[in-house]
Design a protein around this motif. Structure first.
Motif, PDB file in Angstrom:
ATOM      1  N   ILE A 132       0.855  -1.179   0.000  1.00 54.73           N
ATOM      2  CA  ILE A 132       0.000   0.000   0.000  1.00 54.73           C
ATOM      3  C   ILE A 132       0.894   1.232   0.000  1.00 54.73           C
ATOM      4  CG2 ILE A 132      -1.756   1.316   1.228  1.00 54.73           C
ATOM      5  CD1 ILE A 132      -2.676  -1.290   2.524  1.00 54.73           C
ATOM      6  N   ARG A 171       0.818   5.156   0.493  1.00 52.06           N
ATOM      7  CA  ARG A 171      -0.048   6.199   1.045  1.00 52.06           C
ATOM      8  C   ARG A 171       0.613   7.554   0.881  1.00 52.06           C
ATOM      9  NH1 ARG A 171      -1.051   6.330   7.352  1.00 52.06           N
ATOM     10  NH2 ARG A 171       1.000   7.317   7.223  1.00 52.06           N
ATOM     11  N   HIS A 172      -0.103   8.482   0.251  1.00 55.64           N
ATOM     12  CA  HIS A 172       0.417   9.839   0.054  1.00 55.64           C
ATOM     13  C   HIS A 172       0.478  10.540   1.408  1.00 55.64           C
ATOM     14  CE1 HIS A 172       0.918  13.924  -1.464  1.00 55.64           C
ATOM     15  NE2 HIS A 172       1.196  13.406  -2.651  1.00 55.64           N
ATOM     16  N   ARG A 173       1.643  11.048   1.739  1.00 55.24           N
ATOM     17  CA  ARG A 173       1.854  11.612   3.072  1.00 55.24           C
ATOM     18  C   ARG A 173       0.934  12.784   3.370  1.00 55.24           C
ATOM     19  NH1 ARG A 173       7.944  12.841   4.664  1.00 55.24           N
ATOM     20  NH2 ARG A 173       7.982  10.543   4.641  1.00 55.24           N
ATOM     21  N   GLY A 233      -3.238  11.665   1.818  1.00 53.46           N
ATOM     22  CA  GLY A 233      -3.861  10.475   2.395  1.00 53.46           C
ATOM     23  C   GLY A 233      -4.340   9.473   1.359  1.00 53.46           C
ATOM     24  N   THR A 234      -4.137   9.767   0.074  1.00 52.34           N
ATOM     25  CA  THR A 234      -4.532   8.849  -0.999  1.00 52.34           C
ATOM     26  C   THR A 234      -3.788   7.526  -0.864  1.00 52.34           C
ATOM     27  OG1 THR A 234      -4.728  10.798  -2.402  1.00 52.34           O
ATOM     28  CG2 THR A 234      -4.807   8.645  -3.498  1.00 52.34           C
ATOM     29  N   LYS A 235      -4.490   6.421  -1.180  1.00 49.29           N
ATOM     30  CA  LYS A 235      -3.867   5.101  -1.094  1.00 49.29           C
ATOM     31  C   LYS A 235      -3.917   4.393  -2.440  1.00 49.29           C
ATOM     32  CE  LYS A 235      -5.061   4.498   3.786  1.00 49.29           C
ATOM     33  NZ  LYS A 235      -5.838   3.691   4.768  1.00 49.29           N
ATOM     34  N   THR A 279      -2.783   0.545  -4.124  1.00 49.73           N
ATOM     35  CA  THR A 279      -2.342  -0.798  -3.767  1.00 49.73           C
ATOM     36  C   THR A 279      -1.654  -1.475  -4.944  1.00 49.73           C
ATOM     37  OG1 THR A 279      -4.467  -1.786  -4.366  1.00 49.73           O
ATOM     38  CG2 THR A 279      -4.196  -1.052  -2.099  1.00 49.73           C
ATOM     39  N   TRP A 306       5.152   9.288  -1.155  1.00 49.97           N
ATOM     40  CA  TRP A 306       4.299   8.130  -0.924  1.00 49.97           C
ATOM     41  C   TRP A 306       5.037   7.174   0.006  1.00 49.97           C
ATOM     42  CZ3 TRP A 306      -0.543   7.452  -3.396  1.00 49.97           C
ATOM     43  CH2 TRP A 306      -0.859   8.410  -4.377  1.00 49.97           C
ATOM     44  N   LYS A 358       0.766  -5.166   3.680  1.00 52.61           N
ATOM     45  CA  LYS A 358      -0.458  -5.647   4.310  1.00 52.61           C
ATOM     46  C   LYS A 358      -0.609  -7.137   4.020  1.00 52.61           C
ATOM     47  CE  LYS A 358      -5.507  -4.997   4.175  1.00 52.61           C
ATOM     48  NZ  LYS A 358      -6.600  -4.230   3.534  1.00 52.61           N
ATOM     49  N   ARG A 398      -0.868  -4.664   9.051  1.00 51.44           N
ATOM     50  CA  ARG A 398      -0.431  -3.585   8.166  1.00 51.44           C
ATOM     51  C   ARG A 398       0.699  -2.839   8.835  1.00 51.44           C
ATOM     52  NH1 ARG A 398      -1.986   1.813   7.734  1.00 51.44           N
ATOM     53  NH2 ARG A 398      -1.930   2.742   5.636  1.00 51.44           N
ATOM     54  N   ARG A 429       4.663  -0.474   8.196  1.00 49.39           N
ATOM     55  CA  ARG A 429       5.629   0.159   7.299  1.00 49.39           C
ATOM     56  C   ARG A 429       6.578  -0.898   6.780  1.00 49.39           C
ATOM     57  NH1 ARG A 429       6.962   5.441   6.692  1.00 49.39           N
ATOM     58  NH2 ARG A 429       7.914   4.554   4.816  1.00 49.39           N
TER      59      ARG A 429
END
Length: 616
Positions: A412, A414-416, A419-421, A423, A457, A462, A471, A473
């Motif tokens: 995944i 995730r835009h810091r 918040g966009t994700k 996969t 990102w 996951k 999930r 880092r």
């Protein structure tokens, strides 16, 4: 926690000086001159501080040195008590004797910066904080028994909550405390154990302070690393004493908070944290205590912890701590011994998937399963490569003690900021079983084009076993020797793969920030040069993977001109110059990386030889 404002002034009759520096002393003769000297060198106003040194039955010359240092002076008083075995009793005696509006605790082998007392007192006066923390650093030839705290010291913070500011991460006493709070609430250091005796003291002070302040702009307190093993905490303490420490802190939190989120959050550290239940019932329990002692320890833990044990505390512990705490709350001494033996032998605690309930469980020999376990992945980044438009991630993961591969796994991004994700399915190449559990090996190609928005990102992994989802880092754990230098994507550069401050893997699409460490001149070397036709080719060794442009200057009177750069590998490149320019003794080569950082090297030092041809 008391949220009412505290009185920030005290009468001169009650507290005639600003700050009392309390120093517990035990066999620190060789360090006392430097420690006391650092207090006497403070730039605080004369007469505004006092030194209270309490000798804890030293067997060296510590007491005699203290008395000599105090002789004929009005700024220092010395007391002596029978040996108690920890810093608690001498600190308590210091609290009885102090006359300052504030008390600052200093260990007998440490030292202060010259402005420490002035700064912490000023901050306490101006903010009304009940506790002031100052950044610590380490000095000396040896290694400290514990790490210098760092979590709370990312930035200076004034009049802040002790939990949200992360001051709660450091419960040591080496801080400034407001005397009125200590006196009003009868805050004392608990006796009976050597390590962690300051945790309950500091926690009570935090809870009865309106707020705290943190000074992080520089190091104010220097903690000595001692390699001789003579400091008290280096000798450790048995699990029975750790239990006393844990239960004392639990009682302190419960007695000074109301039921709710704050209490649960604070209870995580003593019960389920790194120095919690596992320090009591973990690898050291079996050799240190007989069966009767273990039964008593389990009953004591159960009596204090069971009324407050809940998932909001439990879920924040590692697997072994969750299981041990659950078993202790049940009073299952036999199974605690089994788990303790596994931990001591460095073997994973076996868990399985309960298909019926969709959860991971530990199955004791008797009684109900220990269920709903929260797990963490054993993950490893093995290799990372980039191409013009993608990155390839290879590695493996699994769960210690679990003999089953996940039902599914994915990355995944995730835009810091947004918040966009996004996969990306993990391509599993194979699975294999070992004594420590099932492992999954994978190789996954990720097109950078799926990361549509510019910016950073962060990468997560996951994995799912039935309804149990993990999930985390990704990239923090990696193969030894893996090059962690930023990797460029595309030409021209469209992104940079890098390891961020948390040590996790991230991709900066754009890029939008600078990530490259400028290469220094001494890191690059001309290791060979040869002539082909009218060109001279310089072979350069060093960190050249991020270099994008080369230029040269024949001498200091001519302008810089473009040169051809060929990067062969992460540590070798060639630069092609006109032979006429390269032969000049002042000729220099300049390499520029993707972020515009430049470094120059002198194009001499290796004798040129001719070759018939040159191939990329």
């Amino acid at each position: 926690m008391n949220t009412e404002p505290q009185t920030t002034t005290s009468s001169a009759e009650e507290f005639p000086i600003d700050v009392s520096v309390v120093i517990p002393v035990y066999n620190c003769a060789r360090y006392l001159e430097e420690t006391i000297g650092s207090v006497r060198s403070q730039d605080i106003s004369p007469g505004s501080y006092e030194i209270i040194a309490v000798d804890d039955g030293s067997t060296d010359d510590s007491l005699q040195i203290l008395e000599r240092l105090a002789a004929g002076s009005s700024d220092m008083r010395v007391f002596s008590i029978p040996n108690s075995g920890s810093a608690a009793a001498p600190r308590n005696r210091g609290l009885d004797e102090m006359r300052g509006r504030y008390v600052f605790f200093l260990d007998a082998d440490d030292k202060l910066e010259p402005d420490t007392l002035r700064r912490v007192v000023t901050v306490a006066d101006e903010t009304g904080s009940g506790v002031v923390l100052c950044k610590m650093g380490e000095f000396g030839a040896g290694k400290r028994a514990g790490n210098v705290p760092s979590t709370a010291f990312g930035a200076t913070k004034l009049a802040v909550d002790f939990v949200e500011s992360r001051a709660v991460s450091t419960l040591g006493a080496l801080k400034l405390f407001r005397t009125s709070i200590v006196k009003e609430h009868g805050i004392r250091f608990p006796l009976g154990f050597v390590i962690g005796e300051d945790q309950a003291f500091t926690m009570r002070a935090y809870l009865h302070s309106p707020h705290v302040s943190i000074l992080a702009d520089k190091v104010y307190y220097w903690a000595r690393g001692r390699g001789d093993g003579t400091n008290v905490t280096s000798t450790g303490q048995p699990p029975r004493k750790h239990l006393m420490r844990v239960l004392t802190l639990v009682r302190t939190i419960v007695e000074n908070t109301e039921p709710g989120e704050l209490r649960d959050r604070l209870l995580r550290r003593p019960i389920i944290g790194a120095a919690g239940v596992e320090s009591v019932f973990g690898k050291k329990m079996l050799p240190a205590h007989d069966r009767a002692e273990r039964e008593v320890m389990v009953n004591e833990f159960r009596e204090v912890v069971a009324p407050h044990w809940k998932s909001s505390i439990r879920d924040h512990g590692v697997l072994e701590s969750q299981i041990l705490a659950d078993l202790a709350v049940r009073g299952d001494v036999d199974e605690i011994e089994t788990v303790s033996r596994l931990v001591a032998d460095k073997k994973p605690v076996p868990i399985r998937l309960d298909e019926e309930h969709g959860q991971l469980v530990y199955e004791p020999r008797q009684g109900a399963d220990v269920g709903d376990l929260r797990i963490r992945l054993d993950q490893s980044l093995e290799s990372l490569t980039t191409t013009a438009d993608a990155l390839t991630i290879r590695g493996e993961f699994g769960v210690a003690g679990l003999d089953r591969a996940p039902d599914s796994a994915q990355f995944i991004f995730r835009h810091r900021k947004l918040g966009t994700k996004v996969t990306s399915k993990i391509g599993i190449s194979r699975t294999y079983n070992r004594s420590f559990g099932t492992r999954v090996r994978f190789s996954t190609d990720v097109p950078v084009s799926i990361l549509a928005d510019s910016g950073i990102w962060e990468l997560f992994i996951k994995a799912k076993w039935s309804s149990t989802v993990v999930r985390e880092r990704f990239g923090i754990s990696r193969a030894a020797g893996l090059d962690i230098a930023p990797r460029l994507i595309g030409d021209p550069v469209g992104g940079i793969v890098f390891f961020d401050q948390s040590d996790g893997l991230s991709v900066d699409v754009g890029p939008t920030e600078k990530h490259l460490e400028p290469v220094k001149r001494h890191e690059l070397h001309v290791v060979d040069q040869f002539e082909v036709g009218r060109s001279r080719i310089f072979v350069i060794s060093g960190p050249v993977s991020t270099m994008k442009v080369a230029s040269y200057q024949a001498d200091d009177k001519t302008k810089s001109k473009s040169a051809r750069l060929v990067v062969h590998s992460t540590d070798q490149a060639s630069v092609i110059l006109p032979r006429s320019a390269a032969r000049r003794p002042q000729c220099t080569i300049e390499l520029t990386d993707a972020e515009g950082n430049s470094v120059d090297i002198v194009a001499t030092g290796v004798r040129a030889h001719k070759k018939r041809g040159y191939q990329k």
